[in-house]
Design a protein around this motif. Sequence first.
Motif, PDB file in Angstrom:
ATOM      1  N   LEU A   1       0.858  -1.200   0.000  1.00 26.06           N
ATOM      2  CA  LEU A   1       0.000   0.000   0.000  1.00 26.06           C
ATOM      3  C   LEU A   1       0.890   1.244   0.000  1.00 26.06           C
ATOM      4  O   LEU A   1       1.863   1.311   0.767  1.00 26.06           O
ATOM      5  CB  LEU A   1      -0.894   0.030   1.247  1.00 26.06           C
ATOM      6  N   LEU A   2       0.527   2.177  -0.816  1.00 26.50           N
ATOM      7  CA  LEU A   2       1.309   3.426  -0.842  1.00 26.50           C
ATOM      8  C   LEU A   2       0.908   4.354   0.303  1.00 26.50           C
ATOM      9  O   LEU A   2       1.741   5.060   0.870  1.00 26.50           O
ATOM     10  CB  LEU A   2       1.089   4.149  -2.186  1.00 26.50           C
ATOM     11  N   HIS A   3      -0.383   4.345   0.634  1.00 28.97           N
ATOM     12  CA  HIS A   3      -0.774   5.181   1.764  1.00 28.97           C
ATOM     13  C   HIS A   3      -0.805   4.327   3.021  1.00 28.97           C
ATOM     14  O   HIS A   3      -0.821   3.091   2.950  1.00 28.97           O
ATOM     15  CB  HIS A   3      -2.161   5.797   1.527  1.00 28.97           C
ATOM     16  N   SER A   4      -0.818   4.957   4.130  1.00 29.45           N
ATOM     17  CA  SER A   4      -0.744   4.225   5.386  1.00 29.45           C
ATOM     18  C   SER A   4      -2.125   4.163   6.015  1.00 29.45           C
ATOM     19  O   SER A   4      -2.734   5.203   6.286  1.00 29.45           O
ATOM     20  CB  SER A   4       0.219   4.931   6.356  1.00 29.45           C
ATOM     21  N   PRO A   5      -2.632   2.996   6.241  1.00 27.97           N
ATOM     22  CA  PRO A   5      -3.952   2.884   6.893  1.00 27.97           C
ATOM     23  C   PRO A   5      -3.913   3.253   8.365  1.00 27.97           C
ATOM     24  O   PRO A   5      -4.972   3.371   8.990  1.00 27.97           O
ATOM     25  CB  PRO A   5      -4.317   1.413   6.685  1.00 27.97           C
ATOM     26  N   HIS A   6      -2.738   3.422   8.930  1.00 20.02           N
ATOM     27  CA  HIS A   6      -2.645   3.749  10.355  1.00 20.02           C
ATOM     28  C   HIS A   6      -2.557   5.247  10.590  1.00 20.02           C
ATOM     29  O   HIS A   6      -2.412   5.675  11.722  1.00 20.02           O
ATOM     30  CB  HIS A   6      -1.411   3.067  10.943  1.00 20.02           C
ATOM     31  N   SER A   7      -2.607   5.984   9.568  1.00 19.04           N
ATOM     32  CA  SER A   7      -2.486   7.442   9.763  1.00 19.04           C
ATOM     33  C   SER A   7      -3.735   7.988  10.448  1.00 19.04           C
ATOM     34  O   SER A   7      -4.844   7.485  10.266  1.00 19.04           O
ATOM     35  CB  SER A   7      -2.296   8.132   8.410  1.00 19.04           C
TER      36      SER A   7
ATOM     37  N   ALA B   1      -2.492   8.973  -0.256  1.00 16.08           N
ATOM     38  CA  ALA B   1      -1.316   9.342   0.536  1.00 16.08           C
ATOM     39  C   ALA B   1      -1.112  10.847   0.537  1.00 16.08           C
ATOM     40  O   ALA B   1      -0.798  11.456   1.571  1.00 16.08           O
ATOM     41  CB  ALA B   1      -0.077   8.640  -0.046  1.00 16.08           C
ATOM     42  N   LEU B   2      -1.311  11.446  -0.596  1.00 15.52           N
ATOM     43  CA  LEU B   2      -1.127  12.899  -0.694  1.00 15.52           C
ATOM     44  C   LEU B   2      -2.160  13.636   0.138  1.00 15.52           C
ATOM     45  O   LEU B   2      -1.846  14.601   0.859  1.00 15.52           O
ATOM     46  CB  LEU B   2      -1.225  13.298  -2.171  1.00 15.52           C
ATOM     47  N   GLU B   3      -3.422  13.208   0.040  1.00 17.75           N
ATOM     48  CA  GLU B   3      -4.481  13.869   0.809  1.00 17.75           C
ATOM     49  C   GLU B   3      -4.241  13.703   2.303  1.00 17.75           C
ATOM     50  O   GLU B   3      -4.444  14.643   3.081  1.00 17.75           O
ATOM     51  CB  GLU B   3      -5.840  13.289   0.415  1.00 17.75           C
ATOM     52  N   ASP B   4      -3.827  12.463   2.722  1.00 14.65           N
ATOM     53  CA  ASP B   4      -3.559  12.257   4.144  1.00 14.65           C
ATOM     54  C   ASP B   4      -2.455  13.181   4.619  1.00 14.65           C
ATOM     55  O   ASP B   4      -2.547  13.796   5.696  1.00 14.65           O
ATOM     56  CB  ASP B   4      -3.168  10.793   4.378  1.00 14.65           C
ATOM     57  N   SER B   5      -1.424  13.295   3.830  1.00 18.85           N
ATOM     58  CA  SER B   5      -0.297  14.121   4.254  1.00 18.85           C
ATOM     59  C   SER B   5      -0.689  15.592   4.316  1.00 18.85           C
ATOM     60  O   SER B   5      -0.324  16.309   5.254  1.00 18.85           O
ATOM     61  CB  SER B   5       0.868  13.922   3.281  1.00 18.85           C
TER      62      SER B   5
END
Lengths: 547, 193
Positions: B28-34, B90-94
């Motif tokens: 996964l490129l984004h982190s589900p734990h964020s 990932a970008l949106e989370d960051s």
Amino acid sequence: MNEEAHIKPTSKLSKIWIIPFLVIIVGGWLIWYQWNNQGPMITIEMKSAAGIDVNKTPIKVRDLNIGQVKKIELKQDLEGVIVHARIDKGAAYLLTDKTQFWVVAPRISFSEVSGLNTLLSGAYIAMSAHDEGIETYHFIAQERPPVTPQGTPGLHLSLKSDDELAYKAGDPIIYKGFKVGEFEDSSFNIEERVVYYDAFIRAPYHKLITQNTRFWNVSGVKLNLESSGVKVETGSLETLLANGITFGIPEGVNSGEQITGNAFFTIYEDQTAAINARFKLAAEYLLLIDETVRGLKVGAPVEYRGIEIGEVRSINAGNVVEGSILEQDFPIPVVISIYPGKVRQDDSEIGLNLVKQTMQKWIAQDLRASLRMGNVLTGGLFVDLKHIKDHKPIPLETINGFDVIPTVSNEFTQLTQKADAILDKINQLPLDKLVGDIGTVITDLSEAAASVKTTADNFDTLVTEIDAEQLNGNLNEVLDDMSTLLQNYTEGGLSKSEIQETMDSLQDTLRSIQPLILQLNQKPNGLIFATGNEADIQPKAQKSGAN
Amino acid sequence: MKARWWLIAFVVVISGCASQSINLNYYLLHSPHSDNKAGQQPGYQLSLQKLVLPEYLKQRSLVMQTSPTTLHFSPQHVWAEPVQSGMIKALEDSLWQQHQILSVPAGLAQHNDALSSADVAIVVDDFLPTSDGQAVLRGKYWIMYADQSKTMHIFNLQRPLEEDGFDHAVLQMQQLVAELSGHIAGQLDLSDD
């Protein structure tokens, strides 16, 4: 017994005769007294003896009996009667050549009602009480009572009129609604062809008559449709029923000295004519009108910048311009007068010359005349003098002694000409053919309407035959099926996003298969016989020392 | 008896065709734990209008550069989701967690005076681990503000691979996406906040 008769001689005259004698004396005295005290017998010539009775009709002065008709006889020429009347001796001194007799009988006219008291008592002969003059016993009776009793204080006037005979004795003279005098007599001068009237103004109104007094007609109701509008003139109720005149002094003119003796005055047609009569001098000019002069009348005003300075003197007079209206392009000559007195100049030769000089200068420059409509209701025209800018100077032209003022068409005439042109075009339209075509179209429309009505009736019949209830049931079933279909589509169908996801997934799968296809191209049995010795290549960490 | 020999021969042949199954690793490129930081008030509103990836990322296999001119698509290490959706997440989370920038889907952004907003379009030229031990993310992006003004920025982000394997490489790639969000946040006109 000696009885002896004594014979005595009888008297010569019986005493009884005294009685007749006394009777004769008394009778004679009475006759003498009657004869001695009776008045003179006079004769009066009359047109007729209507209402006059012998020994009955009295002769009165101021309603006092002073005599009685004694005899009536025809004149020898049969043109009247001669009435013999005895006048009381006490009134004999009134019988002079100035004494007037007239018959008083019931008289009813527009201007008077008199003699009603004679309806019961009968007519009588009235006599004017006048003790001056030469004694006379023969008289000619007046046909009607004298308008003005002798000796009435006031002023006698002589009036003349160019119009037809309009006034008769007794017609009133009105001043501000008051009856101040009457016409007494009228006569027609054959040579001058002028009617002369004798009139009397009662005191104290005779003081109103001065040198500059103007008389004008106020008979009946005068309705003038002039270029300036509708003008109604009337005098009093009396002049409304009969004829009459009034008088006054024009505005801006001094009254002048009071008239004390006999004087002549002219009766003008109306007040305007009377007022304009105060201007004696006028400069006359000629207009040559190329347009119609309908609505233009003699006496119509001539205005300069809205101020009336003159009037139209003549229209199409024959002695002004040679030629006639029968000639093509013949200009209609119109002569106008411009009064110096109306442009605040002296009514004298000096003022007249000043007006002429000014007009000559203006005409040479840009003064032009045009006929303009003064009143839309009556269509009356007046002459308007105005300066036309940017107009070429025209040399002054003189025709038969008249200076000519150039004319220009007015806006209304131009508009009228355009309207006439439009009307001519309208008249040239084939209206008859159009009406016929319209009639045909209407007939066709009627037939079409009948067809439409038939169709509508058939349609109504068809609609009636349709089982609306069954049709509605079918429609409801279709709607239910559509609703079910849409519900199924909503529940089990694919939305746009789902389709997009499906396509993305399909594309992703194809991309994943693409390496496999490449591998199969290189090694067709690779799908069955895997090599199994392919190394798991993964990224390597950066070597130490490297950046 | 003859049929028995034929059966034995068939089994032998089939056994020769047999091969060991390959174990796939999904990343996964984004982190589900964020932490999504629910309740945080956004300071800016950003609408990601477009994200364009290179063609070699439009497939599930993880790719790495093996030489300056060659790439390797790993058959055993694959993305659990398309790289584009993973990179967007990932970008949106960051942006949200680190810069309080709320990313809204394209078309839902509402420009108002209370919250500054902008649109951004990103074109990624390369996003992969390289043969020299670097994780590379480079490309350019455009920021379009509400007043119709536009700015273009070029980014070239690299992080060294300190460990071997795709696990570490994917972690570095996540960091590169986080750096890209910081790069974008630094370019936004936040003066209105």
